[in-house]
Design a protein around this motif. Structure first.
Motif, PDB file in Angstrom:
ATOM      1  N   VAL A 117      -3.668   9.544  -2.463  1.00  0.00           N
ATOM      2  CA  VAL A 117      -3.749   9.613  -1.004  1.00  0.00           C
ATOM      3  C   VAL A 117      -4.695  10.726  -0.557  1.00  0.00           C
ATOM      4  O   VAL A 117      -5.432  10.569   0.419  1.00  0.00           O
ATOM      5  CB  VAL A 117      -2.354   9.798  -0.372  1.00  0.00           C
ATOM      6  CG1 VAL A 117      -2.439   9.821   1.142  1.00  0.00           C
ATOM      7  CG2 VAL A 117      -1.415   8.694  -0.830  1.00  0.00           C
ATOM      8  N   ASP A 118      -4.709  11.846  -1.293  1.00  0.00           N
ATOM      9  CA  ASP A 118      -5.562  12.969  -0.890  1.00  0.00           C
ATOM     10  C   ASP A 118      -7.044  12.592  -0.866  1.00  0.00           C
ATOM     11  O   ASP A 118      -7.773  12.989   0.048  1.00  0.00           O
ATOM     12  CB  ASP A 118      -5.324  14.178  -1.794  1.00  0.00           C
ATOM     13  CG  ASP A 118      -3.939  14.786  -1.587  1.00  0.00           C
ATOM     14  OD1 ASP A 118      -3.285  14.446  -0.574  1.00  0.00           O
ATOM     15  OD2 ASP A 118      -3.510  15.602  -2.429  1.00  0.00           O
ATOM     16  N   LEU A 169       0.835  -1.204   0.000  1.00  0.00           N
ATOM     17  CA  LEU A 169       0.000   0.000   0.000  1.00  0.00           C
ATOM     18  C   LEU A 169       0.868   1.252   0.000  1.00  0.00           C
ATOM     19  O   LEU A 169       0.577   2.215  -0.722  1.00  0.00           O
ATOM     20  CB  LEU A 169      -0.945   0.005   1.207  1.00  0.00           C
ATOM     21  CG  LEU A 169      -2.068  -1.027   1.181  1.00  0.00           C
ATOM     22  CD1 LEU A 169      -2.797  -1.065   2.519  1.00  0.00           C
ATOM     23  CD2 LEU A 169      -3.046  -0.754   0.054  1.00  0.00           C
ATOM     24  N   ARG A 170       1.940   1.246   0.784  1.00  0.00           N
ATOM     25  CA  ARG A 170       2.837   2.406   0.815  1.00  0.00           C
ATOM     26  C   ARG A 170       3.436   2.673  -0.569  1.00  0.00           C
ATOM     27  O   ARG A 170       3.596   3.816  -0.975  1.00  0.00           O
ATOM     28  CB  ARG A 170       3.971   2.193   1.816  1.00  0.00           C
ATOM     29  CG  ARG A 170       3.602   2.564   3.217  1.00  0.00           C
ATOM     30  CD  ARG A 170       4.823   2.737   4.099  1.00  0.00           C
ATOM     31  NE  ARG A 170       5.641   1.562   4.189  1.00  0.00           N
ATOM     32  CZ  ARG A 170       5.704   0.768   5.251  1.00  0.00           C
ATOM     33  NH1 ARG A 170       5.002   1.040   6.322  1.00  0.00           N
ATOM     34  NH2 ARG A 170       6.470  -0.283   5.250  1.00  0.00           N
ATOM     35  N   ARG A 171       3.782   1.613  -1.276  1.00  0.00           N
ATOM     36  CA  ARG A 171       4.418   1.773  -2.587  1.00  0.00           C
ATOM     37  C   ARG A 171       3.441   2.096  -3.704  1.00  0.00           C
ATOM     38  O   ARG A 171       3.784   2.820  -4.625  1.00  0.00           O
ATOM     39  CB  ARG A 171       5.163   0.490  -2.960  1.00  0.00           C
ATOM     40  CG  ARG A 171       6.518   0.371  -2.324  1.00  0.00           C
ATOM     41  CD  ARG A 171       7.255  -0.790  -2.890  1.00  0.00           C
ATOM     42  NE  ARG A 171       6.426  -1.984  -2.729  1.00  0.00           N
ATOM     43  CZ  ARG A 171       6.875  -3.194  -2.489  1.00  0.00           C
ATOM     44  NH1 ARG A 171       8.148  -3.401  -2.427  1.00  0.00           N
ATOM     45  NH2 ARG A 171       6.058  -4.199  -2.318  1.00  0.00           N
ATOM     46  N   GLU A 215       2.969  16.555   3.154  1.00  0.00           N
ATOM     47  CA  GLU A 215       4.109  15.707   2.772  1.00  0.00           C
ATOM     48  C   GLU A 215       4.275  15.731   1.252  1.00  0.00           C
ATOM     49  O   GLU A 215       3.323  15.919   0.509  1.00  0.00           O
ATOM     50  CB  GLU A 215       3.894  14.272   3.267  1.00  0.00           C
ATOM     51  CG  GLU A 215       3.865  14.134   4.771  1.00  0.00           C
ATOM     52  CD  GLU A 215       5.192  14.465   5.452  1.00  0.00           C
ATOM     53  OE1 GLU A 215       6.231  14.540   4.771  1.00  0.00           O
ATOM     54  OE2 GLU A 215       5.164  14.659   6.678  1.00  0.00           O
ATOM     55  N   LYS A 216       5.498  15.489   0.789  1.00  0.00           N
ATOM     56  CA  LYS A 216       5.823  15.667  -0.629  1.00  0.00           C
ATOM     57  C   LYS A 216       5.388  14.523  -1.545  1.00  0.00           C
ATOM     58  O   LYS A 216       4.898  14.756  -2.628  1.00  0.00           O
ATOM     59  CB  LYS A 216       7.326  15.915  -0.776  1.00  0.00           C
ATOM     60  CG  LYS A 216       7.776  17.176  -0.068  1.00  0.00           C
ATOM     61  CD  LYS A 216       8.857  17.862  -0.838  1.00  0.00           C
ATOM     62  CE  LYS A 216       9.342  19.106  -0.182  1.00  0.00           C
ATOM     63  NZ  LYS A 216       8.411  20.189  -0.096  1.00  0.00           N
ATOM     64  N   THR A 217       5.585  13.272  -1.122  1.00  0.00           N
ATOM     65  CA  THR A 217       5.308  12.154  -2.021  1.00  0.00           C
ATOM     66  C   THR A 217       4.155  11.295  -1.486  1.00  0.00           C
ATOM     67  O   THR A 217       3.914  11.255  -0.271  1.00  0.00           O
ATOM     68  CB  THR A 217       6.542  11.246  -2.189  1.00  0.00           C
ATOM     69  OG1 THR A 217       6.814  10.608  -0.946  1.00  0.00           O
ATOM     70  CG2 THR A 217       7.762  12.046  -2.643  1.00  0.00           C
ATOM     71  N   LEU A 255      -6.520  -1.700  -7.600  1.00  0.00           N
ATOM     72  CA  LEU A 255      -5.424  -2.028  -6.689  1.00  0.00           C
ATOM     73  C   LEU A 255      -5.890  -3.008  -5.619  1.00  0.00           C
ATOM     74  O   LEU A 255      -5.233  -4.013  -5.356  1.00  0.00           O
ATOM     75  CB  LEU A 255      -4.871  -0.759  -6.036  1.00  0.00           C
ATOM     76  CG  LEU A 255      -3.870  -0.984  -4.897  1.00  0.00           C
ATOM     77  CD1 LEU A 255      -2.600  -1.671  -5.404  1.00  0.00           C
ATOM     78  CD2 LEU A 255      -3.544   0.319  -4.205  1.00  0.00           C
ATOM     79  N   ILE A 256      -7.040  -2.721  -5.011  1.00  0.00           N
ATOM     80  CA  ILE A 256      -7.543  -3.580  -3.929  1.00  0.00           C
ATOM     81  C   ILE A 256      -7.851  -4.980  -4.456  1.00  0.00           C
ATOM     82  O   ILE A 256      -7.490  -5.980  -3.831  1.00  0.00           O
ATOM     83  CB  ILE A 256      -8.780  -2.950  -3.263  1.00  0.00           C
ATOM     84  CG1 ILE A 256      -8.413  -1.616  -2.617  1.00  0.00           C
ATOM     85  CG2 ILE A 256      -9.391  -3.885  -2.233  1.00  0.00           C
ATOM     86  CD1 ILE A 256      -7.264  -1.681  -1.631  1.00  0.00           C
ATOM     87  N   GLU A 257      -8.478  -5.050  -5.621  1.00  0.00           N
ATOM     88  CA  GLU A 257      -8.775  -6.377  -6.204  1.00  0.00           C
ATOM     89  C   GLU A 257      -7.492  -7.138  -6.488  1.00  0.00           C
ATOM     90  O   GLU A 257      -7.407  -8.332  -6.237  1.00  0.00           O
ATOM     91  CB  GLU A 257      -9.605  -6.221  -7.482  1.00  0.00           C
ATOM     92  CG  GLU A 257     -11.056  -5.848  -7.194  1.00  0.00           C
ATOM     93  CD  GLU A 257     -11.857  -5.637  -8.454  1.00  0.00           C
ATOM     94  OE1 GLU A 257     -11.321  -5.750  -9.593  1.00  0.00           O
ATOM     95  OE2 GLU A 257     -13.062  -5.336  -8.320  1.00  0.00           O
ATOM     96  N   ASP A 258      -6.466  -6.430  -6.989  1.00  0.00           N
ATOM     97  CA  ASP A 258      -5.183  -7.081  -7.260  1.00  0.00           C
ATOM     98  C   ASP A 258      -4.566  -7.621  -5.970  1.00  0.00           C
ATOM     99  O   ASP A 258      -4.108  -8.770  -5.916  1.00  0.00           O
ATOM    100  CB  ASP A 258      -4.240  -6.078  -7.927  1.00  0.00           C
ATOM    101  CG  ASP A 258      -2.902  -6.707  -8.287  1.00  0.00           C
ATOM    102  OD1 ASP A 258      -2.896  -7.820  -8.873  1.00  0.00           O
ATOM    103  OD2 ASP A 258      -1.852  -6.105  -7.967  1.00  0.00           O
ATOM    104  N   LEU A 259      -4.571  -6.826  -4.916  1.00  0.00           N
ATOM    105  CA  LEU A 259      -3.992  -7.255  -3.648  1.00  0.00           C
ATOM    106  C   LEU A 259      -4.793  -8.381  -3.008  1.00  0.00           C
ATOM    107  O   LEU A 259      -4.221  -9.267  -2.390  1.00  0.00           O
ATOM    108  CB  LEU A 259      -3.881  -6.070  -2.680  1.00  0.00           C
ATOM    109  CG  LEU A 259      -2.888  -4.978  -3.065  1.00  0.00           C
ATOM    110  CD1 LEU A 259      -2.955  -3.810  -2.094  1.00  0.00           C
ATOM    111  CD2 LEU A 259      -1.476  -5.515  -3.162  1.00  0.00           C
ATOM    112  N   GLU A 260      -6.110  -8.356  -3.157  1.00  0.00           N
ATOM    113  CA  GLU A 260      -6.953  -9.412  -2.573  1.00  0.00           C
ATOM    114  C   GLU A 260      -6.722 -10.762  -3.248  1.00  0.00           C
ATOM    115  O   GLU A 260      -6.911 -11.794  -2.638  1.00  0.00           O
ATOM    116  CB  GLU A 260      -8.435  -9.047  -2.670  1.00  0.00           C
ATOM    117  CG  GLU A 260      -8.850  -7.991  -1.664  1.00  0.00           C
ATOM    118  CD  GLU A 260     -10.295  -7.547  -1.807  1.00  0.00           C
ATOM    119  OE1 GLU A 260     -10.895  -7.776  -2.892  1.00  0.00           O
ATOM    120  OE2 GLU A 260     -10.828  -6.992  -0.852  1.00  0.00           O
TER     121      GLU A 260
END
Length: 191
Positions: A123-124, A116-118, A147-149, A184-189
């Motif tokens: 994020v906003d 998730l961090r990567r 924060e910048k990134t 992303l969530i479907e990929d991680l699941e």
């Protein structure tokens, strides 16, 4: 009137039947994680109502949910575990972890923290949802947005307010991620 956790526990224990209830009690007694339940207390639980009371009195309403799911999965009552999870509003997928003693349960957010961090870039939008749900304060919102990134923003979010908010915070983050980054969530699941 909406059903309470105790009501859902009673329904689940009723659905288990006598034999699976016996197996559930045995696994509950064998649990190595605190808080533990004494055999004498388990033996006093004669029916579904007593067993639900025991679970709530020992683990609290919120704590009884993951413990019940853990034990249902351990005794191969996966259908009841899934139904109980859905009925109690347990939104994020939970999976048993291998290891010594009784299986524990790890949250989706904990399991995928590094990924998730990567990989989260929006994020906003997630911060907006968490602020609306009052999971984070305006001060935390502003500090993280500064924060910048995206990677630093996610690290600050995960290690600060989400960590301190516990399961409720993780569930809110999971829902926000699912709303903003479905692929992303479907990929991680499915990994």
């Amino acid at each position: 009137m909406a059903k309470t956790i105790k009501d859902h526990l009673q329904d689940t224990f009723d659905d288990l039947g006598e034999e699976n209830q016996k197996r559930f009690k045995s696994k509950l007694c064998d649990r190595k994680t605190e808080p533990r339940v004494r055999r004498a207390a388990i033996e006093k639980a004669k029916d579904s109502i007593d067993l639900a009371d025991l679970m709530v009195n020992t683990f609290t309403s919120t704590g009884a949910v993951p413990v019940t799911i853990e034990i249902l999965q351990a005794i191969c009552c996966n259908q009841q575990a899934t139904e109980f999870k859905e009925n109690t509003g347990q939104s994020a997928p939970l999976v048993p972890l291998p290891g010594p003693g009784a299986p524990s349960i790890e949250h989706f957010i904990d399991r995928n923290r590094t990924k998730l961090r990567r990989r989260v870039y929006n994020v906003d939008a997630i911060l907006d949802e968490l602020l609306d749900k009052k999971v984070i304060t305006e001060e935390v919102y502003s500090n993280i947005r500064a924060e910048k990134t995206p990677q630093i923003k996610m690290r600050e979010l995960l290690m600060g307010p989400i960590k301190s908010a516990g399961t409720k915070g993780k569930d809110a983050l999971y829902k926000a991620l699912k709303d903003t980054d479905v692929c992303l969530i479907e990929d991680l699941e499915h990994q």
